[in-house]
Design a protein around this motif. Structure first.
Motif, PDB file in Angstrom:
ATOM      1  N   LEU A  34       0.830  -1.208   0.000  1.00 20.70           N
ATOM      2  CA  LEU A  34       0.000   0.000   0.000  1.00 20.70           C
ATOM      3  C   LEU A  34       0.863   1.255   0.000  1.00 20.70           C
ATOM      4  N   VAL A  35       1.922   1.248   0.829  1.00 17.21           N
ATOM      5  CA  VAL A  35       2.809   2.419   0.889  1.00 17.21           C
ATOM      6  C   VAL A  35       3.507   2.627  -0.449  1.00 17.21           C
ATOM      7  N   ILE A  36       3.972   1.549  -1.058  1.00 16.17           N
ATOM      8  CA  ILE A  36       4.636   1.661  -2.364  1.00 16.17           C
ATOM      9  C   ILE A  36       3.646   2.175  -3.413  1.00 16.17           C
ATOM     10  N   ALA A  37       2.416   1.670  -3.382  1.00  9.34           N
ATOM     11  CA  ALA A  37       1.417   2.134  -4.344  1.00  9.34           C
ATOM     12  C   ALA A  37       1.096   3.610  -4.136  1.00  9.34           C
ATOM     13  N   GLU A  38       1.024   4.061  -2.889  1.00 10.44           N
ATOM     14  CA  GLU A  38       0.751   5.478  -2.620  1.00 10.44           C
ATOM     15  C   GLU A  38       1.909   6.358  -3.079  1.00 10.44           C
ATOM     16  N   ILE A  39       3.142   5.897  -2.875  1.00  9.62           N
ATOM     17  CA  ILE A  39       4.308   6.664  -3.328  1.00  9.62           C
ATOM     18  C   ILE A  39       4.314   6.752  -4.853  1.00  9.62           C
ATOM     19  N   ASP A  40       4.005   5.638  -5.521  1.00  7.08           N
ATOM     20  CA  ASP A  40       3.938   5.653  -6.985  1.00  7.08           C
ATOM     21  C   ASP A  40       2.837   6.586  -7.472  1.00  7.08           C
ATOM     22  N   ALA A  41       1.697   6.583  -6.768  1.00  6.53           N
ATOM     23  CA  ALA A  41       0.605   7.492  -7.135  1.00  6.53           C
ATOM     24  C   ALA A  41       1.032   8.943  -6.939  1.00  6.53           C
TER      25      ALA A  41
ATOM     26  N   ALA B 265       3.277   9.908  -9.840  1.00  2.00           N
ATOM     27  CA  ALA B 265       2.507  10.117 -11.063  1.00  2.00           C
ATOM     28  C   ALA B 265       1.735  11.434 -10.995  1.00  2.00           C
ATOM     29  N   TRP B 266       1.160  11.731  -9.828  1.00  2.00           N
ATOM     30  CA  TRP B 266       0.423  12.992  -9.660  1.00  2.00           C
ATOM     31  C   TRP B 266       1.352  14.178  -9.834  1.00  2.00           C
ATOM     32  N   LEU B 267       2.544  14.096  -9.243  1.00  2.00           N
ATOM     33  CA  LEU B 267       3.500  15.190  -9.358  1.00  2.00           C
ATOM     34  C   LEU B 267       3.942  15.386 -10.806  1.00  2.00           C
TER      35      LEU B 267
END
Length: 134
Positions: free
Chosen positions: A30-37, A40-42
């Motif tokens: 979950l943490v890795i997915a949030e960091i990837d998100a 991507a947002w940035l």
């Protein structure tokens, strides 16, 4: 273990200890997915900000550099039918319209930044959903 479509396992027969043992891995994922998100947002936000700045710069370029060059040419051409002052006035308002359209394109691109859900909002929503489940 039976795998379903998309690689999800049927956890109905797993024991409590097995499920609790997988919690750290799930949290890590979950943490890795949030960091990837967030990355991507940035990237999308930076791209839209760059394009917005480019459109605004293009509007300023048209306003300050094409008025003397193109404006003089058009004024000279129109002055053969109209008085010079009316020709100059028509060209001035036409350039203002072009500038407004280019600035509007830049503003539309900047508005895209605010429409996306940023990663902090996504994390807050995830935490809220987890709290609601507990």
């Amino acid at each position: 273990m039976e795998t379903r479509r998309r690689g999800f396992r049927d956890r109905a027969d797993d024991s409590l200890l097995t499920l609790l043992g997988e919690v750290p891995e799930l949290i890590r994922n979950l943490v890795i997915a949030e960091i990837d998100a967030a990355k991507a947002w940035l990237a999308r936000t930076a791209k839209d900000g760059g394009w917005g700045a480019l459109w605004v710069f293009a509007a300023l370029f048209v306003l300050f550099w094409s008025v003397p060059v193109l404006g003089t040419f058009v004024i000279a051409g129109l002055s053969s039918w109209w008085p010079v002052w009316l020709s100059a006035l028509v060209v001035f308002f036409a350039m203002l319209i072009v500038t407004a359209v280019l600035a509007w394109l830049g503003i539309l691109r900047f508005r895209k930044i605010g429409e996306r859900q940023n990663p902090v909002q996504s994390i807050a929503q995830d935490v809220k959903e987890v709290r609601d489940e507990l």
